[in-house]
Design an enzyme around this catalytic site. Structure first.
Site, PDB file in Angstrom:
ATOM      1  N   HIS A 290       0.692  -1.289  -0.174  1.00  0.00           N
ATOM      2  CA  HIS A 290      -0.252   0.004   0.011  1.00  0.00           C
ATOM      3  C   HIS A 290       0.988   1.242   0.179  1.00  0.00           C
ATOM      4  O   HIS A 290       1.799   1.434   0.498  1.00  0.00           O
ATOM      5  CB  HIS A 290      -1.023   0.017   1.078  1.00  0.00           C
ATOM      6  N   ASP A 302       6.158   1.150   6.707  1.00  0.00           N
ATOM      7  CA  ASP A 302       4.726   0.799   6.533  1.00  0.00           C
ATOM      8  C   ASP A 302       4.182   1.943   5.487  1.00  0.00           C
ATOM      9  O   ASP A 302       3.974   2.766   6.129  1.00  0.00           O
ATOM     10  CB  ASP A 302       4.212   0.771   8.123  1.00  0.00           C
ATOM     11  N   GLU A 336      -5.237   1.860   2.829  1.00  0.00           N
ATOM     12  CA  GLU A 336      -5.284   0.621   3.526  1.00  0.00           C
ATOM     13  C   GLU A 336      -5.347   0.986   4.968  1.00  0.00           C
ATOM     14  O   GLU A 336      -6.011   0.281   5.808  1.00  0.00           O
ATOM     15  CB  GLU A 336      -3.730  -0.045   3.249  1.00  0.00           C
ATOM     16  N   GLU A 337      -4.479   1.901   5.322  1.00  0.00           N
ATOM     17  CA  GLU A 337      -4.513   2.311   7.030  1.00  0.00           C
ATOM     18  C   GLU A 337      -6.142   2.953   7.591  1.00  0.00           C
ATOM     19  O   GLU A 337      -6.047   2.754   8.703  1.00  0.00           O
ATOM     20  CB  GLU A 337      -3.518   3.612   7.098  1.00  0.00           C
ATOM     21  N   ASP A 364       3.055  -6.372   3.660  1.00  0.00           N
ATOM     22  CA  ASP A 364       2.975  -5.246   4.446  1.00  0.00           C
ATOM     23  C   ASP A 364       3.185  -5.511   5.874  1.00  0.00           C
ATOM     24  O   ASP A 364       2.427  -5.152   6.771  1.00  0.00           O
ATOM     25  CB  ASP A 364       1.436  -4.868   4.218  1.00  0.00           C
ATOM     26  N   HIS A 434       3.869   2.916  12.705  1.00  0.00           N
ATOM     27  CA  HIS A 434       2.785   4.191  12.780  1.00  0.00           C
ATOM     28  C   HIS A 434       3.421   5.218  13.666  1.00  0.00           C
ATOM     29  O   HIS A 434       2.752   5.782  14.304  1.00  0.00           O
ATOM     30  CB  HIS A 434       1.564   3.664  13.440  1.00  0.00           C
TER      31      HIS A 434
END
Ligand SMILES: [Zn+2]
Ligand SMILES: [Zn+2]
EC number: 3.4.17.-
Lengths: 472, 472
Positions: A290, A302, A336-337, A364, A434
């Protein structure tokens, strides 16, 4: 299921995948497993050529350098942000310039949430600026903030037991880190559970396996019928400190200010490119990662890494002048998130062709040194994937594990399509996930080379084999 | 030096430390080394009692819990801050309440620098908020900040070669991390070197062995005759990113705002407590750590841990009803981080009694799991320390290494007094050093128990032996 018998045959490999000696497909017994094994073994030289190009040859470090250029130029790429749309436009150009085929963008409406200005200050027992990151989809506070006493709990169970203490307070969760999938419920559900017992806001200990005072954001979910309260993550350090303070009976007061706001959905795109199949162009092996990220750090790990080894897989195959029998399709997902929004849209649009999807692949979970392939599919398909992975013996990465699922490929897997995810050394992944720490500094060009080689060998061989992967 | 011969005797231990078989002190051959060994061996039961109390008994976790209570209550303790003075007052009360003797404060004038508000924003090639921490003693910027193009260098050599490019720019140092003592020169000297070639400010890659986007502050030093320019540390991640950008010829512009200011020196104190010696009360074994810290995190590791295992050493000895022959003196230094200011004052005040100092000890490199004792002193003294450390066999921590030096005890060591520092597993120390991450979360109560036991055994035995440690 029948195929489980395979395990008992030891060295003898004249096993049949349907009754007797042959494989049934469309009612015809087509090939023995031994023949499939031979077919896969014949890709040994191709696999070596891919590995040489990716790991030792002129493509060395290319995925790392391409990724660095994008994420240094654009930065993080939150759903709904200008950065994300800029990244998509750049990737569209990159894929065209790379000479890939059928490069196009597929429109998706995606959420647009912004954190705005945010801060938290401990007012009692002492002034202390608390690092926070608002959680995705959280509402903001009033401009003057929310100033309230804190209730610290270590679990939802404790919150239930102490429900009568929660009203009018800020609930701080100091849940221990067990693993991501078990602990993340505090991030996704913490606000709802706190709101149910009358809390004004919730602050969640970051879901991280190690911390240097870094908050880790991520999506959270409100629930119909439960008041929406502002929610943010705090560091492991501050959660533990407040837990110690509370255990000594010390009153804690926090002022929380969050400018978070949800805007109308915006236009975005899944980014698609192909190497069109030579013999069965309508059939697809999908490789993906992603392109969106959280709005901190660079979204390098990520999922920049996953997106860029997926692109690299096609580049490697193209550079070697290879064209598989069926189409190798790269998809760089958007949003995606926010819960696989781009992937859902793609599934809705393309599920009519589901019988033509041989394998869906997503990376991922990091592109550190790969340890194997996670796979979900029938026992027959797994046996084939084990043969494919044996081509990676030169890299000593041959394991086929369970749990091939990933947010962006789950729709297909649930509908019966075989799915694969890259498994790598996850030890450090949740140090950075994140957080502001998800930058190029985390990434290792040599590890990305190896990850790309694995990704390219698997996707090419499955796309080029005479038959699609069996679903049962 | 003679004593080196000891190594060749193997199992035979009837070695003499002066010519023939006896040790000369004040012209009298007093005791053979064998006799000293026997004396030290006789402390076996005392050592075990200390270890049992600290590691397995009722004093378990006490140093950790005492430390948590202080640093949670007070927070970080910068030289010149109200926090530091509050911590000193609390420690004065703590030490009195603990029943220690001669608890008193020794006045010191210390620097008072505050960072104020500070920020850095990359304006080109893209907007990016850069995490910074101003360096101790830096001047601030004008209120509107300094906005300038960046020159990235990886070494002082590169800065010299590119001196003509530096004028009017902000110099960013992206030096690799080799080890703390070699790399820290960029933090301490970076501003001066940049100013010499006409830079307006300097930003230093944090001196850290690992980063999750955390800046690491520390002292820096201006030089007479060189213009003072503002200087701050940035993260490893941002230094590396700017280095990549510069290598692609991309122009970087940063706006730096720092409210840093130096105020007049303020009053502070070294905090002292004792167990007064029973036979030679005028003779001293000094155990110490520093109570000040940087103004971020909690100063738990640097040097709360060292200060609190030093206190714990005296508590353990007192709890066991022990009173050594000479005085065991605890000193909690002030303003170590500003260059050992408290320690220098203490030395000036007490050096007149230098002949009465048997051993000076400091713990200021972490209280993780100890691996041994670093020691500086004569070969004779080292041989004795090796015997003392053999009492720690139950903990499997018996090594005596070189380099006993530490900022707060160096004045004594340079004047010939034997000195010792606690060596521990340093692997993670520079993950957290001088950063927001220096909190109680770093600390491990069990490791602190072991560190305190080592500290107590060494200090008690050296304080109780019949003779002071030899200086030659
Ligand atoms: Zn992801
Ligand atoms: Zn220190």
């Amino acid at each position: 299921m029948k195929f489980l018998i395979f395990a008992f045959f030891g060295g003898v490999h004249l096993l049949s995948l349907c009754s007797g000696k042959a494989i049934y497909k469309n009612g015809i017994c087509k090939r023995t497993f031994e023949e499939i094994k031979e077919e896969i073994a014949s890709y040994g030289d191709v696999a070596k050529a891919i590995i040489n190009l990716a790991v030792y040859g002129k493509a060395q470090n290319r995925s790392y350098e391409r990724l660095a250029l994008l994420v240094d130029t654009v930065g993080p790429r939150l759903s709904g942000s200008k950065n994300l749309e800029k990244a998509i436009q750049i990737m569209y150009q990159n894929l065209q310039q790379d000479g890939l085929e059928n490069v196009h963008l597929e429109p998706v409406r995606i959420p647009h949430w912004e954190r705005g200005e945010e801060s938290a200050v401990m007012l009692e027992p002492r002034i202390h600026k608390i690092a926070i990151l608002g959680l995705g989809s959280s509402i903001g506070t009033p401009p003057e903030g929310i100033t309230a006493e804190v209730l610290v709990v270590t679990s939802f169970d404790e919150l239930q037991r102490r429900a009568s203490e929660a009203r009018g307070k800020i609930v701080v969760y100091n849940q221990p880190y067990i693993n991501y999938s078990r602990t993340v419920q505090y991030r996704t559900q913490g606000a709802v559970e706190a709101a149910k017992v009358g809390a004004l806001a919730s602050l969640i200990r970051s879901v991280a396996s190690f911390s240097i005072y870094s908050p880790h954001t991520g999506i959270q979910e409100y629930q119909d019928g439960v008041p929406k309260i502002p929610t943010a993550c705090i560091t492991v350090e501050d959660a533990e400190m407040m837990s110690r303070m509370a255990s000594h009976g010390i009153k804690i007061v926090i002022q929380l200010k969050m400018g978070a706001k949800t805007y109308p959905d915006t236009d975005s795109f899944n980014t698609v490119a192909e190497i069109t199949g030579s013999k069965y162009p309508e059939q697809v092996v999908l490789v993906s990662g992603h392109l969106d990220s959280w709005d901190v750090g660079q979204g390098a790990m990520d999922d920049g890494g996953g997106a860029f080894i997926s692109w690299e897989a096609l580049s490697l195959i193209k550079d070697l002048g290879l064209r598989p029998k069926r189409t190798l399709r790269l998809v760089l997902w958007t949003a995606e998130e926010q819960g696989g929004v781009g992937a859902f849209q793609y599934y809705q649009l393309h599920k009519v062709n589901i019988s033509n999807y041989s394998l869906v692949m997503e990376s991922d979970a990091g592109t550190f040194l790969p340890t194997g392939l996670q796979f979900t599919g029938s026992e027959k398909a797994r046996a084939i994937m084990e043969e494919v992975m044996s081509l990676l013996k030169p890299l000593n990465i041959t394991q086929v594990l369970s749990h091939g699922e990933g947010t962006d490929i789950n729709f297909w897997i649930q509908a019966g399509v075989p799915g694969a995810s890259l498994l790598d050394d996850l030890y450090k992944y949740f140090f950075f996930h994140h957080s502001h720490g998800d930058t190029m500094t985390v990434m290792d060009p040599k590890q990305m080379n190896v990850a790309a080689a694995v990704w390219a060998v698997v996707s090419y061989v499955v796309a080029d084999m005479e038959e699609m992967l069996p679903r049962s």
